[in-house]
Motif scaffolding. Structure first.
Motif, PDB file in Angstrom:
ATOM      1  N   UNK A 155       0.405 -31.274 -15.232  1.00 32.41           N
ATOM      2  CA  UNK A 155      -0.084 -31.144 -16.927  1.00 32.41           C
ATOM      3  C   UNK A 155      -1.574 -31.221 -16.963  1.00 32.41           C
ATOM      4  N   UNK A 156      -1.974 -31.944 -16.012  1.00 29.11           N
ATOM      5  CA  UNK A 156      -3.603 -31.912 -15.817  1.00 29.11           C
ATOM      6  C   UNK A 156      -4.045 -30.391 -15.739  1.00 29.11           C
ATOM      7  N   UNK A 157      -3.432 -29.976 -14.547  1.00 27.11           N
ATOM      8  CA  UNK A 157      -3.758 -28.428 -14.188  1.00 27.11           C
ATOM      9  C   UNK A 157      -3.649 -27.415 -15.452  1.00 27.11           C
ATOM     10  N   UNK A 158      -2.757 -27.625 -16.495  1.00 27.56           N
ATOM     11  CA  UNK A 158      -2.598 -26.675 -17.628  1.00 27.56           C
ATOM     12  C   UNK A 158      -3.920 -26.849 -18.503  1.00 27.56           C
ATOM     13  N   UNK A 159      -4.394 -28.024 -18.644  1.00 29.21           N
ATOM     14  CA  UNK A 159      -5.650 -28.226 -19.444  1.00 29.21           C
ATOM     15  C   UNK A 159      -6.808 -27.636 -18.838  1.00 29.21           C
ATOM     16  N   UNK A 160      -6.672 -27.913 -17.431  1.00 31.13           N
ATOM     17  CA  UNK A 160      -7.799 -27.462 -16.639  1.00 31.13           C
ATOM     18  C   UNK A 160      -8.067 -26.089 -16.661  1.00 31.13           C
ATOM     19  N   UNK A 164     -11.397 -23.826 -17.781  1.00 32.96           N
ATOM     20  CA  UNK A 164     -12.013 -23.403 -16.771  1.00 32.96           C
ATOM     21  C   UNK A 164     -12.902 -24.868 -16.159  1.00 32.96           C
ATOM     22  N   UNK A 165     -12.120 -25.926 -15.874  1.00 34.88           N
ATOM     23  CA  UNK A 165     -12.726 -27.167 -15.525  1.00 34.88           C
ATOM     24  C   UNK A 165     -12.215 -27.595 -14.114  1.00 34.88           C
ATOM     25  N   UNK A 184      -1.308 -33.505  -2.720  1.00 33.33           N
ATOM     26  CA  UNK A 184      -2.512 -32.678  -2.327  1.00 33.33           C
ATOM     27  C   UNK A 184      -1.936 -31.371  -2.077  1.00 33.33           C
ATOM     28  N   UNK A 185      -0.834 -31.264  -1.192  1.00 31.79           N
ATOM     29  CA  UNK A 185      -0.227 -30.015  -0.894  1.00 31.79           C
ATOM     30  C   UNK A 185       0.557 -29.659  -1.971  1.00 31.79           C
ATOM     31  N   UNK A 186       1.319 -30.452  -2.500  1.00 34.24           N
ATOM     32  CA  UNK A 186       2.423 -30.033  -3.288  1.00 34.24           C
ATOM     33  C   UNK A 186       1.687 -29.483  -4.619  1.00 34.24           C
ATOM     34  N   UNK A 187       0.419 -29.907  -5.012  1.00 33.81           N
ATOM     35  CA  UNK A 187      -0.105 -29.507  -6.169  1.00 33.81           C
ATOM     36  C   UNK A 187      -1.089 -28.605  -6.110  1.00 33.81           C
ATOM     37  N   UNK A 188      -1.860 -28.105  -4.751  1.00 32.63           N
ATOM     38  CA  UNK A 188      -2.661 -26.934  -4.585  1.00 32.63           C
ATOM     39  C   UNK A 188      -4.061 -27.803  -4.573  1.00 32.63           C
ATOM     40  N   UNK A 218     -11.842 -20.566 -10.842  1.00 29.88           N
ATOM     41  CA  UNK A 218     -12.065 -21.002 -12.351  1.00 29.88           C
ATOM     42  C   UNK A 218     -11.772 -22.266 -12.604  1.00 29.88           C
ATOM     43  N   UNK A 219     -10.754 -23.062 -11.434  1.00 29.99           N
ATOM     44  CA  UNK A 219     -10.486 -24.315 -11.904  1.00 29.99           C
ATOM     45  C   UNK A 219     -10.077 -24.794 -10.691  1.00 29.99           C
ATOM     46  N   UNK A 220     -10.548 -26.134 -10.517  1.00 29.20           N
ATOM     47  CA  UNK A 220     -10.458 -26.949  -9.410  1.00 29.20           C
ATOM     48  C   UNK A 220      -9.846 -28.526  -9.429  1.00 29.20           C
TER      49      UNK A 220
END
Ligand SMILES: Nc1ncnc2c1ncn2[C@@H]1O[C@H](COP(=O)(O)OP(=O)(O)OP(=O)(O)O)[C@@H](O)[C@H]1O
Ligand SMILES: O=P(O)(O)OC[C@H]1O[C@](O)(CO)[C@@H](O)[C@@H]1O
Ligand SMILES: [Mg+2]
Length: 327
Positions: A155-160, A164-165, A184-188, A218-220
């Motif tokens: 979910x955090x990734x969606x908003x990231x 572009x955050x 870390x591995x399962x979420x890239x 663009x996202x980290x």
């Protein structure tokens, strides 16, 4: 001859999804062996104060799938003293306990060892989301916590992505990086920071983000284990530094206790049920001072002191593969 008639079961330390499944298994396997089972409330606090329920097969109905622990848990300072242990053994005698099963983490096992040495045969079952018991490949609650963390980070990734955050996410693990390394591995994640491995913030985080930006990233996502932030830089300060030094807008999220709740996964229910059953197989014979553990898919047991002195290694491959794949 073994005269085991009445046993207790308690949960201690931080709660973990699957503890209820383990309680159910101990109660029902105990009843199946003709034992009386008492549910001691609030961990070692309940043992000191004589707080308990007489358990029946029905008192553990409908709990297999629930998070938390119906017996409640506690961190009990008084029990850590010699007088505390003595008082607990006396209370156990008063309520007629011949043996005890303790579901908890390493601290709880130290208490279980003290009880065994003071004359109350006690068996430990590893229940902690941290997966930090050296003698057991797996601890009850770890898999559910991983899935909870993964869902939150997705979910955090969606908003990231929308902004572009960069996100710095702090996950639990008092002194251990197991949750961080797996998600870390399962979420890239681009960087996974754990207490078990030295990290260089400049090189492993700032430089990695700057190089990623050059490659068009663009996202980290940076995942940091709680065990690192308490002695080093906080997740919030990490986010500030990343934004200041790379120019990438950054937010920090500390996931906190959401990681300890929720319905246990299949794995946690199955392992908890097997461990609870196995613990009763030991205690019914009057065998105490043991920790039930997993070795691969097998359930095994160790002397508590031997078990507490064993160590296991965080799989370094997890971190290496994360780093390579996050290009
Ligand atoms: N060295 C010790 N000797 C005797 N008892 C202990 C010891 N350490 C901890 N305990 C008892 O066990 C309880 C739980 O320990 P602790 O808070 O370390 O959690 P844990 O069982 O390691 O679980 P988790 O780390 O997953 O929260 C303590 O509150 C205390 O009552
Ligand atoms: O809920 P408390 O007592 O703040 O404890 C938090 C600690 O417990 C754990 O969740 C393990 O049970 C650790 O990951 C964390 O450091
Ligand atoms: Mg612990």
């Amino acid at each position: 001859m073994n005269n085991m008639k009445k046993i207790g079961v308690l949960t201690s330390g931080g709660d973990a999804p699957g503890m209820n499944a383990a309680i159910r298994a101990v109660v029902r396997a105990g009843i199946n062996q003709g034992l009386e089972v008492l549910g001691i409330k609030k961990g070692y606090v309940g043992l000191l104060e004589g707080l308990y329920d007489e358990m029946t097969a029905r008192s553990v109905s409908d709990i297999l799938h629930r998070g938390g622990t119906i017996l409640q848990s506690a961190r009990c300072k008084e029990f850590k003293t010699q007088e505390g242990v003595q008082k607990a053994v006396e209370t156990a005698k008063e309520i007629g306990l011949d043996g005890l099963v303790v579901i908890g983490g390493d601290g709880s096992f130290r208490g279980a060892r003290d009880l065994s040495l003071a004359g109350l045969p006690t068996v430990g079952i590893p229940g902690t989301i941290d997966n930090d018991i050296g003698c057991s490949d797996y601890t009850i609650g770890f898999d559910t916590a991983l899935n909870t963390v993964q869902e939150a980070i997705d979910k955090i990734r969606d908003t990231c992505r929308s902004h572009d955050r960069c996100s710095v996410v702090e996950v639990m693990g008092r002194d251990a990086g197991y949750i961080a390394a797996y998600v870390g591995l399962s979420c890239g994640a681009e960087a996974v920071i754990v207490p078990e491995k030295h990290f260089d913030f400049k090189k492993d985080v700032l430089q990695s983000i700057a190089e990623g930006v050059k490659r068009g990233k663009e996202q980290h996502l940076i995942i940091v284990a709680e065990g690192v932030t308490k002695d080093n830089i906080s997740a919030i300060d990490m986010a500030k530094r990343i934004e200041e030094e790379t120019g990438v807008e950054t937010r920090a999220t500390i996931l906190g206790h959401i990681q300890r709740g929720g319905n246990p996964s299949v794995k946690d229910r199955v392992v908890a049920s097997k461990m609870g059953y196995f613990a009763v197989e030991l205690i019914k014979e009057g065998i105490g001072n043991r920790i039930v553990a997993t070795k691969g898919d097998d359930i095994v047991d160790y002397d508590i002191l031997e078990g507490l002195n064993m160590s296991k290694k965080l799989d370094a491959e997890l971190l290496k593969i994360s780093e390579i794949l996050s290009m």
